[in-house]
Design an enzyme around this catalytic site. Sequence first.
Site, PDB file in Angstrom:
ATOM      1  N   TYR A   1      41.596 -14.574 -81.948  1.00 18.05           N
ATOM      2  CA  TYR A   1      40.402 -14.900 -81.170  1.00 18.05           C
ATOM      3  C   TYR A   1      40.560 -14.393 -79.739  1.00 18.05           C
ATOM      4  O   TYR A   1      39.644 -13.818 -79.164  1.00 18.05           O
ATOM      5  CB  TYR A   1      40.156 -16.416 -81.164  1.00 18.05           C
TER       6      TYR A   1
ATOM      7  N   ASN B   1      28.275 -16.231 -87.224  1.00 23.69           N
ATOM      8  CA  ASN B   1      28.054 -14.863 -87.690  1.00 23.69           C
ATOM      9  C   ASN B   1      27.047 -14.860 -88.843  1.00 23.69           C
ATOM     10  O   ASN B   1      27.327 -15.407 -89.904  1.00 23.69           O
ATOM     11  CB  ASN B   1      29.390 -14.258 -88.150  1.00 23.69           C
TER      12      ASN B   1
ATOM     13  N   CYS C   1      34.235 -11.548 -89.975  1.00 27.32           N
ATOM     14  CA  CYS C   1      34.761 -12.647 -89.168  1.00 27.32           C
ATOM     15  C   CYS C   1      35.996 -13.282 -89.798  1.00 27.32           C
ATOM     16  O   CYS C   1      36.780 -13.931 -89.108  1.00 27.32           O
ATOM     17  CB  CYS C   1      33.680 -13.688 -88.895  1.00 27.32           C
ATOM     18  N   HIS C   2      36.205 -13.060 -91.100  1.00 32.42           N
ATOM     19  CA  HIS C   2      37.415 -13.573 -91.747  1.00 32.42           C
ATOM     20  C   HIS C   2      38.674 -12.886 -91.220  1.00 32.42           C
ATOM     21  O   HIS C   2      39.769 -13.401 -91.389  1.00 32.42           O
ATOM     22  CB  HIS C   2      37.320 -13.428 -93.277  1.00 32.42           C
TER      23      HIS C   2
ATOM     24  N   GLU D   1      42.285  -8.232 -99.211  1.00 32.78           N
ATOM     25  CA  GLU D   1      42.479  -7.069 -98.345  1.00 32.78           C
ATOM     26  C   GLU D   1      43.952  -6.715 -98.144  1.00 32.78           C
ATOM     27  O   GLU D   1      44.265  -5.742 -97.463  1.00 32.78           O
ATOM     28  CB  GLU D   1      41.799  -7.309 -96.997  1.00 32.78           C
TER      29      GLU D   1
END
Length: 176
Positions: free
Chosen positions: A106, A129, A137-138, A165
């Site tokens: 962040y 979001n 945003c993850h 991912e």
Amino acid sequence: MAQSVAFGSVPTRLGDVLAAVTEDGVAATAFQDGPRVRARIAGRLGMAVADDPARTAAARAELAAYFRGELREFTVPLDWRLMSPIQRKVLGTLHGTVPYGKVVTYGELAARSGTGVPARGVGSIMGGNPIPIIVPCHRVVAGDGLGGFSGGDGVESKRWLLTLEGHLPPTLDWDL
């Protein structure tokens, strides 16, 4: 002619993921589908609902490929209209600078965006979001762990996406 929004969803391991697509691009995604979700998004956009599967086809195809582990970068056009200028700057910075499989804290995103928004404010922007998954945003984490997540099943959905991912190692019960 008034603008309209078309909806389409894809089944995923995290539930039916909905895409709301205007003439300009994807304006919203949601971790659930249903009449109330669609009505809320259409209301926020101030648009009539169009029955236009062709308009949502590219977004649905890219979301399905992403959840199969086959897509690393979304190319569908985005419609940023549900964001304030500050949200657009922070989320645009995230979208443009944090690729698949990578994360940013962040605080790092706060500095990178150059908006003067503190880390806590970035967390609020991530929570609001309107286009999660495509605007990733993850991929924004706390300095000491995963941080929060307001989509799907909360932090467990964030953990699943980061495992998909390759940022987090899969657990024994993880399944694509």
